[in-house]
Design a protein around this motif. Structure first.
Motif, PDB file in Angstrom:
ATOM      1  N   GLU A   1      15.326  -6.383  52.745  1.00  0.00           N
ATOM      2  CA  GLU A   1      15.197  -7.462  51.980  1.00  0.00           C
ATOM      3  C   GLU A   1      15.099  -7.016  50.041  1.00  0.00           C
ATOM      4  OE1 GLU A   1      12.033  -9.551  53.204  1.00  0.00           O
ATOM      5  OE2 GLU A   1      11.956 -10.078  55.251  1.00  0.00           O
ATOM      6  N   GLU A   2      14.370  -5.689  50.184  1.00  0.00           N
ATOM      7  CA  GLU A   2      14.449  -5.356  48.453  1.00  0.00           C
ATOM      8  C   GLU A   2      15.391  -4.934  48.405  1.00  0.00           C
ATOM      9  OE1 GLU A   2      11.641  -1.715  48.934  1.00  0.00           O
ATOM     10  OE2 GLU A   2      10.305  -3.189  49.371  1.00  0.00           O
ATOM     11  N   GLY A   3      17.177  -4.290  49.147  1.00  0.00           N
ATOM     12  CA  GLY A   3      18.327  -4.295  48.908  1.00  0.00           C
ATOM     13  C   GLY A   3      18.429  -5.464  48.275  1.00  0.00           C
ATOM     14  N   GLY A   4      18.435  -6.304  48.970  1.00  0.00           N
ATOM     15  CA  GLY A   4      18.953  -8.015  48.860  1.00  0.00           C
ATOM     16  C   GLY A   4      18.005  -8.239  48.200  1.00  0.00           C
ATOM     17  N   LYS A   5      17.492  -7.953  47.360  1.00  0.00           N
ATOM     18  CA  LYS A   5      17.048  -8.670  46.094  1.00  0.00           C
ATOM     19  C   LYS A   5      17.605  -7.798  44.823  1.00  0.00           C
ATOM     20  CE  LYS A   5      12.593 -10.225  47.855  1.00  0.00           C
ATOM     21  NZ  LYS A   5      10.937 -10.039  47.399  1.00  0.00           N
ATOM     22  N   LYS A   6      17.880  -6.194  45.210  1.00  0.00           N
ATOM     23  CA  LYS A   6      18.115  -5.780  44.137  1.00  0.00           C
ATOM     24  C   LYS A   6      20.021  -6.399  43.403  1.00  0.00           C
ATOM     25  CE  LYS A   6      15.280  -2.055  44.235  1.00  0.00           C
ATOM     26  NZ  LYS A   6      15.313  -0.363  44.659  1.00  0.00           N
ATOM     27  N   LYS A   7      20.126  -6.589  44.726  1.00  0.00           N
ATOM     28  CA  LYS A   7      21.596  -6.989  44.575  1.00  0.00           C
ATOM     29  C   LYS A   7      21.992  -8.567  43.713  1.00  0.00           C
ATOM     30  CE  LYS A   7      23.810  -4.825  48.271  1.00  0.00           C
ATOM     31  NZ  LYS A   7      24.426  -4.787  49.768  1.00  0.00           N
ATOM     32  N   GLY A   8      21.108  -9.704  44.727  1.00  0.00           N
ATOM     33  CA  GLY A   8      20.992 -10.854  43.341  1.00  0.00           C
ATOM     34  C   GLY A   8      20.957 -11.332  41.976  1.00  0.00           C
ATOM     35  N   LYS A   9      19.791  -9.797  41.813  1.00  0.00           N
ATOM     36  CA  LYS A   9      19.394  -9.698  40.685  1.00  0.00           C
ATOM     37  C   LYS A   9      19.910  -9.111  39.345  1.00  0.00           C
ATOM     38  CE  LYS A   9      14.020  -8.914  40.930  1.00  0.00           C
ATOM     39  NZ  LYS A   9      13.487  -8.939  40.507  1.00  0.00           N
TER      40      LYS A   9
END
Length: 169
Positions: A9-17
């Motif tokens: 989830e943290e990796g997904g948030k970084k990709k979204g940003k």
């Protein structure tokens, strides 16, 4: 297993940003490029109106150094308008070419003042509040002064009537 879900989830948030930042940069670059194109793009020159063309086609009064003859006092007059009458004050200088024409213009200042005042007093206040009206008034004054000087000196002497101060109340 719960730890792995958190990392994903943290990796997904970084990709979204990161995607939002990339999209914002692309939009800014495209907007900047479009703005540069419109401001620096190849515009066609505006057409010159007939009155300005006539002034350009006239031969210069005399080749030489531009000299400026100031009128001794500003012109003050009332200009009628549709809504109300306005008080107008215009400071004027004459552009001439060469010392000889400067002396000739100074010699005829009373006649030039009378001519300019007659042109100014025929002006309408509603026209004088616009830039086009001011330019038109300046062109009329120039034409009249040149005509009078041509009658007096057999030479137009004055190249241009310039407004150095313009107040309308």
């Amino acid at each position: 297993m719960a730890d792995e879900d958190l990392e994903i989830e943290e990796g997904g948030k970084k990709k979204g940003k990161m995607m939002i930042i990339i999209i914002a940069v692309v939009v800014l670059l495209a907007g900047g490029g479009a703005g540069a194109f419109f401001f620096l793009g190849g515009e066609e020159p505006e057409e010159v109106d007939a009155a300005a063309e006539e002034v350009m086609e006239e031969e210069p009064v005399n080749t030489g150094l531009a000299m400026y003859v100031a009128m001794p006092r500003p012109f003050q007059f009332n200009a009628p308008g549709v809504a109300r009458e306005r008080l107008v004050q215009i400071e004027v200088q004459l552009m001439v070419r060469g010392i000889e024409n400067e002396e000739r213009a100074k010699r005829h200042i009373p006649m030039i003042e009378g001519t300019i005042l007659s042109v100014f007093s025929a002006a309408n206040a509603d026209e004088l509040v616009t830039d086009v009206g001011k330019v038109d008034l300046k062109e009329k004054a120039t034409a009249q002064v040149r005509q009078v000087m041509n009658e007096l000196e057999k030479d137009p002497v004055v190249e241009q009537v310039l407004f150095t101060g313009f107040v309308i109340q």
